[in-house]
Write a protein that holds these residues in place. Structure first.
Motif, mmCIF file in Angstrom:
data_model
loop_
_atom_site.group_PDB
_atom_site.id
_atom_site.type_symbol
_atom_site.label_atom_id
_atom_site.label_comp_id
_atom_site.label_asym_id
_atom_site.label_seq_id
_atom_site.Cartn_x
_atom_site.Cartn_y
_atom_site.Cartn_z
ATOM 1 N N GLU A 153 0.846 -1.194 0.000
ATOM 2 C CA GLU A 153 0.000 0.000 0.000
ATOM 3 C C GLU A 153 0.881 1.243 0.000
ATOM 4 O OE1 GLU A 153 -4.070 -1.359 2.296
ATOM 5 O OE2 GLU A 153 -2.363 -0.680 3.527
ATOM 6 N N VAL A 154 0.410 2.257 -0.682
ATOM 7 C CA VAL A 154 1.146 3.518 -0.797
ATOM 8 C C VAL A 154 0.294 4.631 -0.192
ATOM 9 C CG1 VAL A 154 2.204 5.168 -2.366
ATOM 10 C CG2 VAL A 154 2.263 2.715 -2.908
ATOM 11 N N PRO A 155 0.736 5.245 0.916
ATOM 12 C CA PRO A 155 -0.029 6.366 1.480
ATOM 13 C C PRO A 155 -0.138 7.500 0.459
ATOM 14 C CG PRO A 155 1.618 5.579 3.036
ATOM 15 C CD PRO A 155 1.916 4.911 1.729
ATOM 16 N N ASN A 156 -1.361 7.864 0.131
ATOM 17 C CA ASN A 156 -1.579 8.915 -0.859
ATOM 18 C C ASN A 156 -2.988 9.469 -0.660
ATOM 19 O OD1 ASN A 156 -1.979 10.503 -3.184
ATOM 20 N ND2 ASN A 156 -0.622 9.182 -4.384
ATOM 21 N N THR A 157 -3.062 10.731 -0.259
ATOM 22 C CA THR A 157 -4.358 11.356 0.000
ATOM 23 C C THR A 157 -4.915 12.063 -1.228
ATOM 24 O OG1 THR A 157 -3.239 13.366 0.785
ATOM 25 C CG2 THR A 157 -3.792 11.688 2.435
ATOM 26 N N GLU A 158 -4.170 12.060 -2.329
ATOM 27 C CA GLU A 158 -4.592 12.809 -3.516
ATOM 28 C C GLU A 158 -5.403 11.967 -4.499
ATOM 29 O OE1 GLU A 158 -1.137 14.480 -5.249
ATOM 30 O OE2 GLU A 158 -0.687 15.793 -3.545
ATOM 31 N N VAL A 159 -5.369 10.662 -4.339
ATOM 32 C CA VAL A 159 -6.134 9.800 -5.251
ATOM 33 C C VAL A 159 -7.100 8.965 -4.420
ATOM 34 C CG1 VAL A 159 -4.279 9.678 -6.959
ATOM 35 C CG2 VAL A 159 -4.397 7.962 -5.145
ATOM 36 N N PRO A 160 -8.187 8.486 -5.029
ATOM 37 C CA PRO A 160 -9.151 7.670 -4.275
ATOM 38 C C PRO A 160 -8.501 6.438 -3.658
ATOM 39 C CG PRO A 160 -10.085 8.354 -6.373
ATOM 40 C CD PRO A 160 -8.634 8.740 -6.407
ATOM 41 N N ASN A 161 -9.022 6.057 -2.531
ATOM 42 C CA ASN A 161 -8.511 4.874 -1.837
ATOM 43 C C ASN A 161 -8.639 3.632 -2.727
ATOM 44 O OD1 ASN A 161 -7.326 3.937 0.587
ATOM 45 N ND2 ASN A 161 -9.265 2.965 1.166
ATOM 46 N N ASN A 162 -7.651 2.711 -2.619
ATOM 47 C CA ASN A 162 -7.637 1.462 -3.393
ATOM 48 C C ASN A 162 -7.508 1.692 -4.896
ATOM 49 O OD1 ASN A 162 -7.702 -0.427 -1.319
ATOM 50 N ND2 ASN A 162 -9.937 -0.385 -1.197
ATOM 51 N N THR A 163 -6.789 2.719 -5.265
ATOM 52 C CA THR A 163 -6.470 2.952 -6.673
ATOM 53 C C THR A 163 -5.077 2.389 -6.959
ATOM 54 O OG1 THR A 163 -7.802 4.970 -6.774
ATOM 55 C CG2 THR A 163 -6.098 4.720 -8.451
ATOM 56 N N VAL A 164 -4.918 1.758 -8.105
ATOM 57 C CA VAL A 164 -3.607 1.227 -8.489
ATOM 58 C C VAL A 164 -2.697 2.405 -8.849
ATOM 59 C CG1 VAL A 164 -2.341 -0.199 -10.136
ATOM 60 C CG2 VAL A 164 -4.596 -0.923 -9.340
ATOM 61 N N VAL A 165 -1.629 2.586 -8.076
ATOM 62 C CA VAL A 165 -0.719 3.703 -8.313
ATOM 63 C C VAL A 165 0.633 3.238 -8.847
ATOM 64 C CG1 VAL A 165 -1.811 5.221 -6.624
ATOM 65 C CG2 VAL A 165 -0.021 3.641 -5.879
ATOM 66 N N GLN A 166 0.877 1.934 -8.784
ATOM 67 C CA GLN A 166 2.158 1.414 -9.288
ATOM 68 C C GLN A 166 1.974 -0.027 -9.743
ATOM 69 O OE1 GLN A 166 5.443 1.831 -6.564
ATOM 70 N NE2 GLN A 166 6.838 0.602 -7.818
ATOM 71 N N VAL A 167 2.557 -0.338 -10.900
ATOM 72 C CA VAL A 167 2.502 -1.695 -11.442
ATOM 73 C C VAL A 167 3.895 -2.305 -11.322
ATOM 74 C CG1 VAL A 167 2.024 -3.137 -13.454
ATOM 75 C CG2 VAL A 167 0.650 -1.079 -13.037
ATOM 76 N N VAL A 168 4.024 -3.304 -10.455
ATOM 77 C CA VAL A 168 5.309 -3.965 -10.253
ATOM 78 C C VAL A 168 5.572 -4.974 -11.362
ATOM 79 C CG1 VAL A 168 6.664 -5.385 -8.656
ATOM 80 C CG2 VAL A 168 5.052 -3.679 -7.760
ATOM 81 N N GLN A 169 4.546 -5.707 -11.740
ATOM 82 C CA GLN A 169 4.661 -6.690 -12.827
ATOM 83 C C GLN A 169 3.351 -6.670 -13.610
ATOM 84 O OE1 GLN A 169 4.647 -11.118 -12.141
ATOM 85 N NE2 GLN A 169 6.724 -10.981 -12.948
ATOM 86 N N ALA A 170 3.475 -6.592 -14.925
ATOM 87 C CA ALA A 170 2.294 -6.487 -15.774
ATOM 88 C C ALA A 170 1.422 -7.737 -15.671
ATOM 89 C CB ALA A 170 2.706 -6.267 -17.229
ATOM 90 N N GLY A 171 0.123 -7.542 -15.853
ATOM 91 C CA GLY A 171 -0.813 -8.661 -15.865
ATOM 92 C C GLY A 171 -1.222 -8.985 -17.290
ATOM 93 N N TYR A 172 -1.714 -10.193 -17.489
ATOM 94 C CA TYR A 172 -2.127 -10.633 -18.826
ATOM 95 C C TYR A 172 -3.416 -11.429 -18.720
ATOM 96 C CZ TYR A 172 2.553 -9.371 -20.453
ATOM 97 O OH TYR A 172 3.704 -8.681 -20.758
ATOM 98 N N VAL A 173 -4.239 -11.315 -19.755
ATOM 99 C CA VAL A 173 -5.450 -12.122 -19.869
ATOM 100 C C VAL A 173 -5.425 -12.840 -21.209
ATOM 101 C CG1 VAL A 173 -6.876 -10.649 -18.404
ATOM 102 C CG2 VAL A 173 -6.754 -10.190 -20.854
ATOM 103 N N ILE A 174 -6.094 -13.975 -21.261
ATOM 104 C CA ILE A 174 -6.265 -14.703 -22.512
ATOM 105 C C ILE A 174 -7.757 -14.941 -22.672
ATOM 106 C CG2 ILE A 174 -5.788 -16.906 -21.364
ATOM 107 C CD1 ILE A 174 -4.747 -17.942 -24.071
ATOM 108 N N GLY A 175 -8.338 -14.390 -23.727
ATOM 109 C CA GLY A 175 -9.782 -14.434 -23.866
ATOM 110 C C GLY A 175 -10.412 -13.653 -22.723
ATOM 111 N N ASP A 176 -11.273 -14.305 -21.965
ATOM 112 C CA ASP A 176 -11.883 -13.655 -20.803
ATOM 113 C C ASP A 176 -11.355 -14.227 -19.490
ATOM 114 O OD1 ASP A 176 -12.975 -16.124 -21.003
ATOM 115 O OD2 ASP A 176 -15.077 -15.491 -20.903
ATOM 116 N N ARG A 177 -10.210 -14.887 -19.551
ATOM 117 C CA ARG A 177 -9.621 -15.478 -18.349
ATOM 118 C C ARG A 177 -8.301 -14.801 -18.007
ATOM 119 N NH1 ARG A 177 -10.271 -21.986 -19.630
ATOM 120 N NH2 ARG A 177 -12.529 -21.973 -20.050
ATOM 121 N N VAL A 178 -8.026 -14.756 -16.709
ATOM 122 C CA VAL A 178 -6.770 -14.170 -16.249
ATOM 123 C C VAL A 178 -5.648 -15.185 -16.464
ATOM 124 C CG1 VAL A 178 -5.501 -13.252 -14.280
ATOM 125 C CG2 VAL A 178 -7.924 -12.734 -14.553
ATOM 126 N N LEU A 179 -4.661 -14.783 -17.227
ATOM 127 C CA LEU A 179 -3.494 -15.635 -17.418
ATOM 128 C C LEU A 179 -2.504 -15.410 -16.282
ATOM 129 C CD1 LEU A 179 -2.220 -17.660 -19.422
ATOM 130 C CD2 LEU A 179 -1.077 -15.728 -20.500
#
Length: 209
Positions: A153-179
């Motif tokens: 978690e990153v303390p940040n009062t300027e953006v809504p709570n539970n917003t993704v502020v940093q991507v450590v490793q990219a995510g991927y999907v195949i079709g409609d499933r999470v790869l």
């Protein structure tokens, strides 16, 4: 008249089983007082209902089979795609490990090597996309446990709570499933009014690759 002719004339005509059954049903209807025509209509309606049910079941089976075949084709490369993503990650880490200053000051040979590695990484991701594998870029989106894995978690009062502020490793999907879910850091301490939840169809696909 000869005895042979008498025998031939006295033989009864053959009656088919269907005719006998219809006659028996008609006799039964008459005995019970029911109208034979109404009995036949009821039987016809029942047979028609059975035929329609059988047709509906066959259509449902056809649709299920088509979906299973489509899914088998679409998701058959899932295991292979995960292995290829490991190669893509290693190429990306190798590029990130090179300081920006060294990039700028690199001689022609090293610069060509860096450019070649970047081209390989892009081509690898393009080939994956051709096979239905898409890269997600969730930065700035509301955290979705279906597609993201929170690492910190990153303390940040300027953006809504539970917003993704940093991507450590990219995510991927195949079709409609999470790869592979995206490993992310999420904001903490901001307002509760967050962005709208992102469904799979709403996930931002990274087109930079």
């Amino acid at each position: 008249m000869s005895d042979e002719n008498k025998t031939t004339e006295e033989q009864p005509a053959e009656v088919s089983p269907e005719t006998e059954a219809a006659a028996a049903q008609s006799d039964a209807a008459e005995d019970s007082g029911d109208d034979p025509i109404e009995v036949l209509r009821a039987e016809n309606a029942e047979l028609r209902d059975r035929a329609l049910r059988a047709m509906a079941e066959m259509e449902n089976l056809r649709r299920r089979t088509e979906k299973e075949v489509k899914d088998a084709r679409q998701y058959a490369v899932s295991g292979f795609a995960r292995d290829v993503l490991t190669v893509s990650d290693n190429l990306h880490r190798a590029l990130e490990a090179l300081p920006e200053e060294d990039r700028r000051n690199a001689d022609a040979g090293v610069a060509a090597l860096i450019e070649g590695v970047e081209m390989i990484e892009r081509d690898l991701l393009n080939q994956l996309e051709k096979n239905g594998v898409r890269k997600l870029n969730p930065e700035g989106q509301k955290f979705d446990p279906n597609f993201h894995q929170a690492m910190f978690e990153v303390p940040n009062t300027e953006v809504p709570n539970n917003t993704v502020v940093q991507v450590v490793q990219a995510g991927y999907v195949i079709g409609d499933r999470v790869l592979r879910p995206a490993m992310v850091g999420v904001s903490k301490g901001g307002p509760k009014e967050a962005a709208q939840p992102q469904s799979e169809a709403g996930q931002t696909v990274d087109k930079s690759a």
